[in-house]
Design a protein around this motif. Sequence first.
Motif, PDB file in Angstrom:
ATOM      1  N   ILE A 132     -20.603  25.904  29.584  1.00 13.98           N
ATOM      2  CA  ILE A 132     -19.471  26.808  29.774  1.00 13.98           C
ATOM      3  C   ILE A 132     -18.166  26.113  29.399  1.00 13.98           C
ATOM      4  CG2 ILE A 132     -18.217  28.235  31.435  1.00 13.98           C
ATOM      5  CD1 ILE A 132     -20.901  28.666  32.875  1.00 13.98           C
ATOM      6  N   THR A 139     -13.775  29.018  22.495  1.00  9.20           N
ATOM      7  CA  THR A 139     -13.165  30.343  22.414  1.00  9.20           C
ATOM      8  C   THR A 139     -11.645  30.276  22.448  1.00  9.20           C
ATOM      9  OG1 THR A 139     -13.269  30.625  24.798  1.00  9.20           O
ATOM     10  CG2 THR A 139     -15.076  31.528  23.538  1.00  9.20           C
ATOM     11  N   VAL A 182      -8.926  27.056  33.993  1.00  9.84           N
ATOM     12  CA  VAL A 182      -9.703  28.208  34.481  1.00  9.84           C
ATOM     13  C   VAL A 182     -11.179  27.833  34.641  1.00  9.84           C
ATOM     14  CG1 VAL A 182     -10.433  30.577  33.985  1.00  9.84           C
ATOM     15  CG2 VAL A 182      -8.118  29.858  33.441  1.00  9.84           C
TER      16      VAL A 182
ATOM     17  N   THR B 133     -14.134  35.548  21.403  1.00  8.58           N
ATOM     18  CA  THR B 133     -14.910  35.083  22.550  1.00  8.58           C
ATOM     19  C   THR B 133     -16.311  35.691  22.610  1.00  8.58           C
ATOM     20  OG1 THR B 133     -12.928  34.684  23.804  1.00  8.58           O
ATOM     21  CG2 THR B 133     -14.937  35.001  25.073  1.00  8.58           C
ATOM     22  N   LEU B 137     -19.823  33.564  22.358  1.00  7.86           N
ATOM     23  CA  LEU B 137     -20.794  33.534  23.451  1.00  7.86           C
ATOM     24  C   LEU B 137     -22.143  34.076  22.987  1.00  7.86           C
ATOM     25  CD1 LEU B 137     -18.789  34.594  26.636  1.00  7.86           C
ATOM     26  CD2 LEU B 137     -19.188  32.328  25.717  1.00  7.86           C
ATOM     27  N   MET B 149     -25.259  34.024  31.596  1.00  7.71           N
ATOM     28  CA  MET B 149     -24.043  33.342  31.142  1.00  7.71           C
ATOM     29  C   MET B 149     -23.180  32.833  32.301  1.00  7.71           C
ATOM     30  SD  MET B 149     -22.548  35.543  28.029  1.00  7.71           S
ATOM     31  CE  MET B 149     -23.511  36.086  26.640  1.00  7.71           C
ATOM     32  N   ARG B 150     -23.484  33.274  33.500  1.00  6.13           N
ATOM     33  CA  ARG B 150     -22.675  32.949  34.697  1.00  6.13           C
ATOM     34  C   ARG B 150     -21.193  33.262  34.462  1.00  6.13           C
ATOM     35  NH1 ARG B 150     -24.122  27.082  35.924  1.00  6.13           N
ATOM     36  NH2 ARG B 150     -22.891  27.316  37.817  1.00  6.13           N
ATOM     37  N   TYR B 151     -20.271  32.333  34.701  1.00  7.03           N
ATOM     38  CA  TYR B 151     -18.847  32.678  34.631  1.00  7.03           C
ATOM     39  C   TYR B 151     -18.232  32.437  33.246  1.00  7.03           C
ATOM     40  CZ  TYR B 151     -18.619  27.652  35.646  1.00  7.03           C
ATOM     41  OH  TYR B 151     -18.789  26.290  35.595  1.00  7.03           O
ATOM     42  N   ALA B 152     -19.098  32.248  32.216  1.00  3.76           N
ATOM     43  CA  ALA B 152     -18.590  31.899  30.889  1.00  3.76           C
ATOM     44  C   ALA B 152     -17.664  32.970  30.299  1.00  3.76           C
ATOM     45  CB  ALA B 152     -19.755  31.644  29.941  1.00  3.76           C
ATOM     46  N   LEU B 153     -18.046  34.248  30.451  1.00  6.34           N
ATOM     47  CA  LEU B 153     -17.255  35.334  29.869  1.00  6.34           C
ATOM     48  C   LEU B 153     -15.873  35.415  30.529  1.00  6.34           C
ATOM     49  CD1 LEU B 153     -17.463  37.568  27.775  1.00  6.34           C
ATOM     50  CD2 LEU B 153     -18.168  39.114  29.587  1.00  6.34           C
ATOM     51  N   LYS B 154     -15.865  35.255  31.848  1.00  7.27           N
ATOM     52  CA  LYS B 154     -14.610  35.294  32.588  1.00  7.27           C
ATOM     53  C   LYS B 154     -13.654  34.223  32.055  1.00  7.27           C
ATOM     54  CE  LYS B 154     -15.753  35.584  36.926  1.00  7.27           C
ATOM     55  NZ  LYS B 154     -15.978  35.077  38.284  1.00  7.27           N
ATOM     56  N   VAL B 155     -14.157  32.995  31.945  1.00 10.90           N
ATOM     57  CA  VAL B 155     -13.332  31.882  31.472  1.00 10.90           C
ATOM     58  C   VAL B 155     -12.807  32.167  30.062  1.00 10.90           C
ATOM     59  CG1 VAL B 155     -13.307  29.425  30.901  1.00 10.90           C
ATOM     60  CG2 VAL B 155     -14.560  30.215  32.896  1.00 10.90           C
ATOM     61  N   GLY B 156     -13.714  32.647  29.185  1.00  9.02           N
ATOM     62  CA  GLY B 156     -13.320  32.915  27.809  1.00  9.02           C
ATOM     63  C   GLY B 156     -12.236  33.966  27.705  1.00  9.02           C
ATOM     64  N   VAL B 158     -10.064  34.998  30.062  1.00 13.90           N
ATOM     65  CA  VAL B 158      -8.796  34.543  30.640  1.00 13.90           C
ATOM     66  C   VAL B 158      -8.095  33.597  29.669  1.00 13.90           C
ATOM     67  CG1 VAL B 158      -7.714  33.273  32.529  1.00 13.90           C
ATOM     68  CG2 VAL B 158      -9.548  34.856  33.022  1.00 13.90           C
ATOM     69  N   ALA B 159      -8.885  32.731  29.002  1.00 14.63           N
ATOM     70  CA  ALA B 159      -8.295  31.822  28.012  1.00 14.63           C
ATOM     71  C   ALA B 159      -7.655  32.618  26.864  1.00 14.63           C
ATOM     72  CB  ALA B 159      -9.359  30.871  27.467  1.00 14.63           C
ATOM     73  N   ILE B 162      -4.339  33.985  28.047  1.00  8.40           N
ATOM     74  CA  ILE B 162      -3.333  32.926  28.058  1.00  8.40           C
ATOM     75  C   ILE B 162      -2.843  32.661  26.627  1.00  8.40           C
ATOM     76  CG2 ILE B 162      -2.914  30.481  28.553  1.00  8.40           C
ATOM     77  CD1 ILE B 162      -5.005  30.750  30.832  1.00  8.40           C
TER      78      ILE B 162
END
Lengths: 195, 176
Positions: A132, A139, A182, B133, B137, B149-156, B158-159, B162
């Motif tokens: 991750i 990304t 994050v 993103t 993924l 994927m667990r929290y990977a999508l969330k992180v991507g 939010v990035a 930003i």
Amino acid sequence: MVNIIWACMAIIGIIYAMFNGTMEEVNKAVFESAQEAVTLSIALMSILVFWLGIMKVAEAAKILKALSSLFKPIITKLFPEIPPQHPAIGYILANFTANMFGLGNAATPMGIKAMEEMKQLSGSKEASRSMITFLALNTSGLTLIPTTVIAIRMQFKSLAPTEIVGTTILASLISLTGAIIVDRICYHIDKRKHQ
Amino acid sequence: MAIISLISTWFIPCFILLVLLLATGKKLPTYELFVEGGKEGVKMAFSLLPFLLGMLVSITILRSSGFIDAFIQVISPILSFFGIPPDIVPLALIRPISGTAALGMTTELISTHGPDSFIGRLASTMQGSTDTTLYILTIYFGAVQIKKMRYALKVGLVADLIGIMASIIIVTIIFS
């Protein structure tokens, strides 16, 4: 999460098309995009075969190891779960380098190889913490020189096609920093949830 | 620009040269190693296909139904209230979902507003400083058969947010 997003995109699209009168477009889109995906996979295959071949030679010649020992301090901080001498580090660095020079074609195979090594480390079908972090960095755009954008700007006769390099690097750095923060926050929330 | 394009064209051939020289110097079976690595590539591309196809079809259904355009129309007044130029909103929303669509939009924005306009510079910066993103993924998790994927999508995502906000702020400060 992916299952819901994937299904919802199609469900919303089809229901919206019923009322918007765009069913014909949707119907066409299904088959055209499926074909596009196959074309894309074939294009990817040529790149994958070539780069994974070259990288196999590079790995045997211990070039990846040399690269990883050069950047070890930063990488071990970013990926605490990967042992410093592990081949995954070499592939991660190769992926980052290719990305920075805008060589997306070369970056993807090396990134996939890095993912494979990380999967072997974790030995599970679930995404690991290192994976991750790695994808978060990917990304957020690691590009130093946005070659495609510069080419488009030249095509439309910009007076200074490269003037956006500075702003792009700055924005990339901020989103990169954001991604790392994050990622760390999410990791700790996730860890607490599973305790 | 001349130097940049020179580096871009020389980088890969020189890397190949370096690898082959070092490997031959170490008396390694270069061709056999290459073929062995290449075989992995064939396998990967095939296992990737269903992941890529599924994602691409779903995104295209949503886009061709006209839903994304309608959604953008609804939320652009809200976003322009926060100082985000309405012309840039579609690009910002599509960037994490579809790379080809985003590139098309960037080209369109640059051609209508001019590459040296505020919108043109903003679109250029946004296009260059973020990545697709969902595509990343799909490709990376798909290739190694990761199902959760667990929290990977969330992180991507939010990035991405930003990066988009950073682009707007930086371009506003530097070019105006």
